[in-house]
Design a protein around this motif. Structure first.
Motif, mmCIF file in Angstrom:
data_model
loop_
_atom_site.group_PDB
_atom_site.id
_atom_site.type_symbol
_atom_site.label_atom_id
_atom_site.label_comp_id
_atom_site.label_asym_id
_atom_site.label_seq_id
_atom_site.Cartn_x
_atom_site.Cartn_y
_atom_site.Cartn_z
ATOM 1 N N LYS A 196 0.826 -1.216 0.000
ATOM 2 C CA LYS A 196 0.000 0.000 0.000
ATOM 3 C C LYS A 196 0.855 1.258 0.000
ATOM 4 N N SER A 197 2.025 1.195 0.635
ATOM 5 C CA SER A 197 2.882 2.379 0.740
ATOM 6 C C SER A 197 4.063 2.347 -0.222
ATOM 7 N N TYR A 198 4.122 1.334 -1.100
ATOM 8 C CA TYR A 198 5.262 1.215 -2.021
ATOM 9 C C TYR A 198 5.250 2.349 -3.041
ATOM 10 N N ILE A 199 6.414 2.918 -3.288
ATOM 11 C CA ILE A 199 6.569 4.002 -4.268
ATOM 12 C C ILE A 199 7.270 3.421 -5.495
ATOM 13 N N TYR A 200 6.570 3.411 -6.640
ATOM 14 C CA TYR A 200 7.163 2.878 -7.866
ATOM 15 C C TYR A 200 8.270 3.799 -8.369
ATOM 16 N N ASN A 201 9.263 3.198 -9.035
ATOM 17 C CA ASN A 201 10.320 3.988 -9.655
ATOM 18 C C ASN A 201 9.739 4.897 -10.723
ATOM 19 N N LYS A 202 10.374 6.032 -10.915
ATOM 20 C CA LYS A 202 9.941 6.930 -11.987
ATOM 21 C C LYS A 202 10.130 6.230 -13.328
ATOM 22 N N GLY A 203 9.140 6.403 -14.188
ATOM 23 C CA GLY A 203 9.214 5.775 -15.511
ATOM 24 C C GLY A 203 8.740 4.354 -15.523
ATOM 25 N N SER A 204 8.259 3.854 -14.360
ATOM 26 C CA SER A 204 7.757 2.488 -14.319
ATOM 27 C C SER A 204 6.521 2.355 -15.182
ATOM 28 N N THR A 205 6.379 1.171 -15.771
ATOM 29 C CA THR A 205 5.204 0.896 -16.589
ATOM 30 C C THR A 205 4.024 0.439 -15.749
ATOM 31 N N LEU A 206 4.243 0.231 -14.453
ATOM 32 C CA LEU A 206 3.205 -0.312 -13.589
ATOM 33 C C LEU A 206 2.674 -1.634 -14.125
#
Length: 564
Positions: free
Chosen positions: A554-564
């Protein structure tokens, strides 16, 4: 050497046809029109199909070989299977280090394949040696020659070493064939992970349906020899695609990513007492993320760090270290799933041996072949997921992949917990059948209960894999720095290595706790055992793991530019 990704002086092709950060087999900038994409991935997926065929050709029936030809107890064999699987899943960390820091993915795959083939050849030799323990389904006391045992385990772990170099590099190398900066190839890369797993399980289905029968009914030597031949052919196929591959270009001006990240942790530890006011004023505050602020102290200029001597950590270095550190809560909370995953090749198989496996015409299917239904479920679900569920989810959520990687992983973990509940109920039914027919004290008896009762738990395993396994692969590839993608996939693999060790430790602890009163949960006579209790414990472990996973996800921050 050019195929390791080190560029030579290139003849620059048209700019819009050049893939940034990639080279062809001659070291020139890779051209989009002639390298990579699906044309190259088909070679690499073919190799993975063969490798999984070979690996599961050993693993699927290993517990029956150990209890039969090598005369081990059920609990001892289960612990050996888990230990081997664990070591095999941890060794990719070494293979990833070698690939990312020295050889590159292509050469690591080649050398690892050669070790793999050697291990399979020696394993075949150990299997054709004569043994006094010939019947894999009877509980007997026998002692095969010591040389045979030593040769077998040496070969087995040599295969694990080969897999350690092969496994993290093939998938990363396959994903490298798609340029994440190109919208069309970015979409294809996301689809690649689905079809990669589809192809891999196609090889597994053949293993479970064909090799298991050969091993139990014809010859163990032939059953181990065929994977050796297949792996040899796979290496030749891989080499045929050499001219079409894209090779990641190494940045010779930057140090090894392992060195950079290690330096961040060391510098942060040295400066842990230094006040933030000492940060170099030339570092823009907004460029440094506030998560894991303790690592920001690696940017401090105290203790002799300076740009002039090249020893200072950069903002990019710190962010790389944070990206790796950010993965560990997710990694740790997936261990419960990995413990459950280890059961399909151990106790599930031993249960099947005690049940009615007749399919008519006097044919009994091998108990290990039921594992094919995990792969068959995956083969059925992947196209539905990729072609129906994902487009529908994209239309509803607007996300490139429909649902996020972490949502996909969590869905599979929930299904995995349900599979353990089903397994516990089915095992309770099996034990009740043994009591009703007075077969509790007859260990070799075949119970009047169809082996198809085990089918639901195998199918649920397959469905959970489509969500969690593929989700983990994409997550650990996508969320690490580009130069560490082999390591990212190795981290994903070692979840299952540690999970296998934890499964082995859990089995050992329960065995010691329950064996004293003569009612072991893992008795060699499964009709007197209580695997149902063990499955309830695993269901509880899964529920706790899923709860912790949801908290951190819930609190994870994806890397910038991630495709999710």
């Amino acid at each position: 050497m050019t195929i390791d990704g080190t560029p030579k002086d290139p003849e620059t092709p048209l700019l819009d046809d050049t893939v940034v950060g990639s080279a062809d087999h001659k070291g020139r900038p890779a051209r989009r029109s002639t390298t990579g994409r699906w044309r190259s991935s088909y070679f690499i997926i073919s190799v993975e199909v063969a490798e999984r065929f070979a690996y599961y050709g050993i693993q699927a029936n290993l517990i029956n070989y150990l209890t039969g030809r090598l005369g081990m107890s059920t609990v001892g064999a289960a612990e050996n299977v888990n230990t081997w699987s664990g070591v095999g899943a941890l060794l990719p960390l070494v293979g990833a280090f070698v690939a990312d820091s020295y050889l590159g993915r292509y050469l690591t795959i080649v050398f690892a394949s050669l070790l793999y083939i050697l291990g399979l050849g020696l394993l075949t030799l150990s299997a054709v040696l004569p043994s006094d323990c010939q019947n894999s389904n009877q509980i007997t006391s026998c002692s095969p020659p010591q040389f045979q045992i030593v040769l077998f385990f040496f070969s087995l772990y040599l295969v694990a070493v080969g897999q350690g170099g092969h496994k993290p590099c093939t998938q990363a190398f396959g994903a490298d064939q798609f340029d994440g900066r190109n919208s069309e190839e970015l979409k294809a890369k996301s689809s690649f992970f689905n079809w990669w797993y589809f192809g891999m399980n196609f090889g597994i289905v053949i293993t479970y349906t064909v090799l298991s029968y050969i091993q139990e009914n014809l010859s163990w030597g032939l059953g181990f020899g065929i994977p050796c031949i297949v792996m040899t052919a796979a290496l030749l196929i891989f080499l045929l695609g050499t001219r079409t591959y894209r090779y990641s270009v190494k940045n010779d001006e930057r140090k090894s990513p392992f060195v950079r990240i290690g330096k961040v942790f060391i510098a942060a530890a040295k400066n842990w007492r230094t006040m933030p006011s000492s940060v170099d004023e030339g570092t823009p505050h907004h460029q440094v993320s506030q998560q894991f602020e303790c690592l920001n102290k690696a940017l401090l200029t105290q203790d002799g760090f300076s740009q002039e001597n090249g020893g200072r950590c950069t903002t990019d270095d710190v962010e790389e270290a944070k990206a790796v550190l950010r993965l560990f809560p997710i990694w740790a909370t997936c261990l419960g799933y990995a413990i459950v995953f280890a059961q399909s090749s151990t106790f599930f198989t031993k249960q099947g041996v005690t049940m009615d496996r007749s399919i008519g015409w006097g044919i009994d299917i091998p108990a290990a072949s039921l594992q094919a239904f995990i792969a068959l479920s995956i083969i059925l679900i992947v196209p539905i997921y990729d072609r129906i569920l994902v487009p529908t989810a994209i239309a509803l959520t607007g996300k490139p992949s429909g649902i996020t990687m972490l949502q996909r992983i969590g869905t599979g973990m929930f299904i995995s917990a349900i599979s353990m509940v089903v397994a516990a109920l089915v095992e309770a039914k099996r034990l009740k059948t043994a009591q009703e027919y007075g077969l509790v004290d007859v260990p070799d008896a075949i119970l009047p209960m169809s082996v198809w009762w085990l089918l639901p738990q195998y199918i649920l395993f397959g469905v959970s894999d489509v969500f969690t396994m593929i989700g983990l692969q994409e997550f650990f590839y996508d969320q690490v720095p580009t130069e560490l993608r082999s390591l990212g996939l190795a981290l994903y693999l070692c979840i299952f290595g540690v999970g296998s060790f934890l499964s082995s430790l859990l089995i050992s602890a329960i065995e010691k706790a329950t064996d004293g009163d003569g009612h072991s949960w893992f008795s060699d006579n499964l009709n007197q055992a209580h695997l149902d209790y063990f499955y309830w414990v695993l269901a509880g472990v899964s529920a706790v793991g899923l709860s912790l996973y949801l908290y951190f996800a819930k609190s994870y921050i994806y890397n910038k530019g991630s495709t999710l």
